[in-house]
Write a protein that holds these residues in place. Sequence first.
Motif, PDB file in Angstrom:
ATOM      1  N   GLN A 148       0.835  -1.197   0.000  1.00 30.34           N
ATOM      2  CA  GLN A 148       0.000   0.000   0.000  1.00 30.34           C
ATOM      3  C   GLN A 148       0.873   1.252   0.000  1.00 30.34           C
ATOM      4  OE1 GLN A 148      -3.338  -0.348  -0.295  1.00 30.34           O
ATOM      5  NE2 GLN A 148      -2.874  -2.552  -0.378  1.00 30.34           N
ATOM      6  N   PRO A 149       0.404   2.319  -0.660  1.00 29.05           N
ATOM      7  CA  PRO A 149       1.179   3.568  -0.654  1.00 29.05           C
ATOM      8  C   PRO A 149       1.496   4.014   0.765  1.00 29.05           C
ATOM      9  CG  PRO A 149      -0.612   3.704  -2.241  1.00 29.05           C
ATOM     10  CD  PRO A 149      -0.837   2.434  -1.465  1.00 29.05           C
ATOM     11  N   GLY A 150       2.734   4.437   0.957  1.00 29.34           N
ATOM     12  CA  GLY A 150       3.147   4.941   2.262  1.00 29.34           C
ATOM     13  C   GLY A 150       3.697   3.882   3.201  1.00 29.34           C
ATOM     14  N   GLN A 151       3.530   2.612   2.886  1.00 31.22           N
ATOM     15  CA  GLN A 151       4.099   1.574   3.749  1.00 31.22           C
ATOM     16  C   GLN A 151       5.624   1.651   3.731  1.00 31.22           C
ATOM     17  OE1 GLN A 151       2.165  -2.133   2.329  1.00 31.22           O
ATOM     18  NE2 GLN A 151       1.303  -2.306   4.389  1.00 31.22           N
ATOM     19  N   ARG A 152       6.217   1.335   4.865  1.00 26.77           N
ATOM     20  CA  ARG A 152       7.680   1.337   4.984  1.00 26.77           C
ATOM     21  C   ARG A 152       8.190  -0.062   4.653  1.00 26.77           C
ATOM     22  NH1 ARG A 152       7.226   3.200  11.006  1.00 26.77           N
ATOM     23  NH2 ARG A 152       5.453   1.798  10.648  1.00 26.77           N
ATOM     24  N   GLU A 176       7.578   3.629   0.882  1.00 31.52           N
ATOM     25  CA  GLU A 176       8.813   4.300   1.316  1.00 31.52           C
ATOM     26  C   GLU A 176       9.860   3.207   1.480  1.00 31.52           C
ATOM     27  OE1 GLU A 176      10.583   6.552   5.269  1.00 31.52           O
ATOM     28  OE2 GLU A 176       8.425   6.667   4.864  1.00 31.52           O
ATOM     29  N   VAL A 177      10.897   3.234   0.659  1.00 29.04           N
ATOM     30  CA  VAL A 177      11.805   2.098   0.525  1.00 29.04           C
ATOM     31  C   VAL A 177      13.160   2.375   1.172  1.00 29.04           C
ATOM     32  CG1 VAL A 177      12.946   0.538  -1.087  1.00 29.04           C
ATOM     33  CG2 VAL A 177      10.678   1.433  -1.623  1.00 29.04           C
ATOM     34  N   THR A 178      13.583   1.426   2.006  1.00 24.99           N
ATOM     35  CA  THR A 178      14.927   1.433   2.580  1.00 24.99           C
ATOM     36  C   THR A 178      15.707   0.280   1.967  1.00 24.99           C
ATOM     37  OG1 THR A 178      14.204   2.404   4.677  1.00 24.99           O
ATOM     38  CG2 THR A 178      16.296   1.203   4.682  1.00 24.99           C
ATOM     39  N   ALA A 179      16.863   0.581   1.410  1.00 22.44           N
ATOM     40  CA  ALA A 179      17.694  -0.412   0.739  1.00 22.44           C
ATOM     41  C   ALA A 179      18.920  -0.739   1.579  1.00 22.44           C
ATOM     42  CB  ALA A 179      18.134   0.100  -0.633  1.00 22.44           C
ATOM     43  N   ALA A 206      18.598  -4.201  11.918  1.00 21.50           N
ATOM     44  CA  ALA A 206      17.738  -4.800  12.945  1.00 21.50           C
ATOM     45  C   ALA A 206      17.952  -4.160  14.307  1.00 21.50           C
ATOM     46  CB  ALA A 206      17.983  -6.304  13.030  1.00 21.50           C
ATOM     47  N   ALA A 207      19.092  -3.495  14.494  1.00 22.28           N
ATOM     48  CA  ALA A 207      19.403  -2.915  15.801  1.00 22.28           C
ATOM     49  C   ALA A 207      19.047  -1.433  15.871  1.00 22.28           C
ATOM     50  CB  ALA A 207      20.891  -3.094  16.119  1.00 22.28           C
ATOM     51  N   GLY A 208      18.688  -0.846  14.740  1.00 18.99           N
ATOM     52  CA  GLY A 208      18.334   0.569  14.733  1.00 18.99           C
ATOM     53  C   GLY A 208      16.924   0.804  15.248  1.00 18.99           C
ATOM     54  N   GLY A 209      16.518   2.043  15.232  1.00 25.35           N
ATOM     55  CA  GLY A 209      15.211   2.392  15.767  1.00 25.35           C
ATOM     56  C   GLY A 209      14.085   2.313  14.760  1.00 25.35           C
ATOM     57  N   ARG A 210      14.399   2.204  13.476  1.00 20.87           N
ATOM     58  CA  ARG A 210      13.346   2.187  12.461  1.00 20.87           C
ATOM     59  C   ARG A 210      12.654   0.831  12.414  1.00 20.87           C
ATOM     60  NH1 ARG A 210      13.060   6.253   8.843  1.00 20.87           N
ATOM     61  NH2 ARG A 210      12.048   4.897   7.314  1.00 20.87           N
ATOM     62  N   ARG A 211      11.365   0.856  12.181  1.00 17.70           N
ATOM     63  CA  ARG A 211      10.581  -0.362  12.055  1.00 17.70           C
ATOM     64  C   ARG A 211       9.850  -0.339  10.717  1.00 17.70           C
ATOM     65  NH1 ARG A 211      13.655  -1.363  15.189  1.00 17.70           N
ATOM     66  NH2 ARG A 211      13.469  -2.019  17.370  1.00 17.70           N
ATOM     67  N   TYR A 212       9.601  -1.518  10.179  1.00 16.72           N
ATOM     68  CA  TYR A 212       9.102  -1.606   8.805  1.00 16.72           C
ATOM     69  C   TYR A 212       7.823  -2.433   8.735  1.00 16.72           C
ATOM     70  CZ  TYR A 212      13.807   0.069   8.122  1.00 16.72           C
ATOM     71  OH  TYR A 212      14.970   0.815   8.203  1.00 16.72           O
ATOM     72  N   ASP A 213       6.952  -2.007   7.821  1.00 16.04           N
ATOM     73  CA  ASP A 213       5.706  -2.737   7.602  1.00 16.04           C
ATOM     74  C   ASP A 213       5.957  -4.019   6.816  1.00 16.04           C
ATOM     75  OD1 ASP A 213       3.924  -0.639   8.701  1.00 16.04           O
ATOM     76  OD2 ASP A 213       4.683   0.516   6.993  1.00 16.04           O
ATOM     77  N   ARG A 214       6.937  -3.976   5.923  1.00 19.10           N
ATOM     78  CA  ARG A 214       7.317  -5.147   5.144  1.00 19.10           C
ATOM     79  C   ARG A 214       8.837  -5.224   5.041  1.00 19.10           C
ATOM     80  NH1 ARG A 214       3.350  -6.821   1.476  1.00 19.10           N
ATOM     81  NH2 ARG A 214       1.314  -6.528   2.457  1.00 19.10           N
ATOM     82  N   LEU A 227      14.777 -10.367  12.018  1.00 16.72           N
ATOM     83  CA  LEU A 227      13.741  -9.824  11.148  1.00 16.72           C
ATOM     84  C   LEU A 227      12.556  -9.323  11.970  1.00 16.72           C
ATOM     85  CD1 LEU A 227      13.815 -12.450   8.252  1.00 16.72           C
ATOM     86  CD2 LEU A 227      14.800 -10.156   8.244  1.00 16.72           C
ATOM     87  N   ARG A 228      12.170 -10.068  12.984  1.00 16.93           N
ATOM     88  CA  ARG A 228      11.030  -9.650  13.817  1.00 16.93           C
ATOM     89  C   ARG A 228      11.358  -8.369  14.584  1.00 16.93           C
ATOM     90  NH1 ARG A 228       9.581 -15.685  15.345  1.00 16.93           N
ATOM     91  NH2 ARG A 228       7.880 -16.033  13.858  1.00 16.93           N
ATOM     92  N   ARG A 229      12.604  -8.213  15.008  1.00 21.00           N
ATOM     93  CA  ARG A 229      12.997  -6.995  15.730  1.00 21.00           C
ATOM     94  C   ARG A 229      12.832  -5.760  14.866  1.00 21.00           C
ATOM     95  NH1 ARG A 229      18.937  -7.960  17.128  1.00 21.00           N
ATOM     96  NH2 ARG A 229      18.836  -5.818  17.904  1.00 21.00           N
ATOM     97  N   ALA A 230      12.966  -5.935  13.549  1.00 22.73           N
ATOM     98  CA  ALA A 230      12.893  -4.792  12.642  1.00 22.73           C
ATOM     99  C   ALA A 230      11.484  -4.539  12.115  1.00 22.73           C
ATOM    100  CB  ALA A 230      13.849  -4.998  11.468  1.00 22.73           C
ATOM    101  N   LEU A 231      10.534  -5.406  12.450  1.00 22.25           N
ATOM    102  CA  LEU A 231       9.167  -5.248  11.961  1.00 22.25           C
ATOM    103  C   LEU A 231       8.350  -4.342  12.877  1.00 22.25           C
ATOM    104  CD1 LEU A 231       8.268  -8.900  10.881  1.00 22.25           C
ATOM    105  CD2 LEU A 231       8.594  -6.926   9.362  1.00 22.25           C
ATOM    106  N   ALA A 232       7.533  -3.503  12.263  1.00 22.27           N
ATOM    107  CA  ALA A 232       6.556  -2.732  13.021  1.00 22.27           C
ATOM    108  C   ALA A 232       5.442  -3.665  13.475  1.00 22.27           C
ATOM    109  CB  ALA A 232       6.002  -1.610  12.152  1.00 22.27           C
TER     110      ALA A 232
END
Length: 317
Positions: A148-152, A176-179, A206-214, A227-232
């Motif tokens: 969906q538009p806007g998902q991280r 919103e894409v993080t590579a 995985a250790a940073g503060g950002r969390r991702y929808d996918r 992977l779970r640590r990095a998921l919203a």
Amino acid sequence: MKAFVYERYGPPERLRLAEVDTPTPNADEVLVKVLAASVNAADWHILRGKPLFSRATLGLLRPKHQILGVDVAGRVEAVGGGVTGFQPGDDVYANLLDHGYGGFAEHVAVPVGVLSLKPASLSFEEAAAVPMAATTALQGLRHHGELQPGQRVLINGATGGVGSFAVQLAKASGAEVTAVTSTGNLELARSLGADHVVDYTSTDFAAGGRRYDRILDTVGNRSVRDLRRALAEGGKAAVTGFTSVRGLLGVSLRGGKDVAQVQAHVTAKDLERLSALVEAGKLRPRIDRRYRFADLPAAIAYLEQGRAKSKVVVEVA
């Protein structure tokens, strides 16, 4: 016709160029004159017969299929009796992973279910780079539902064959894409459309503060826990590639509903969707190296090193 064949598992040097019979298409197949092919991780894994448990289907002591190659682009030369959607002269591209391989040859019989007209804006080499990698990216990103538009969205291995398509596909969906990639590939990731880049040599996503929808992990070098640590909250991850059997088993046994292993199976419908994105200017294959057909073993050896940026292609004719 000429084709690269192998009779025993081993390194790329096992491949030899030989004269073999040109295949005859079945009723639901077309005969394609191969003009270009691409090299995928599947090719060197199958060539070496690794992981060992894969030989249960590939051939226990010797390979069942002596001609490798799954991605092809070329021109239809003949059609089977039941084929109505294609005719001689059509420019096409296809993937043969689920249909006996055979792409590293001058001709191949291709089922119409994994075949599509080639995007007119792509060369044959560019088109050959698309089927396996782009479909893997597409199915990985869509495994838990349409983006969906806007998902991280985070792509691990963002500048490899699958990752380079995944970044573009996620951007085309409005995400919103993080590579995540290496230092030398950060600019390539930005050029693919990434909004943010992470250098894995200095930063642990995985250790940073950002969390991702996918999360789409094309490398498979992170644990399920990472992977779970990095998921919203409510986020999902898909893993399409693995660097070890241990990693594969980890996802298979502990992934659950939120961290899934995805094995791509290319269909004509997928290729048609990718073609539409190409023609709309939203997707473009990136090619790292081009090889002549006679140098195919060198192309596989290069890909096996794990340093390829985007795709490696071979000009067959």
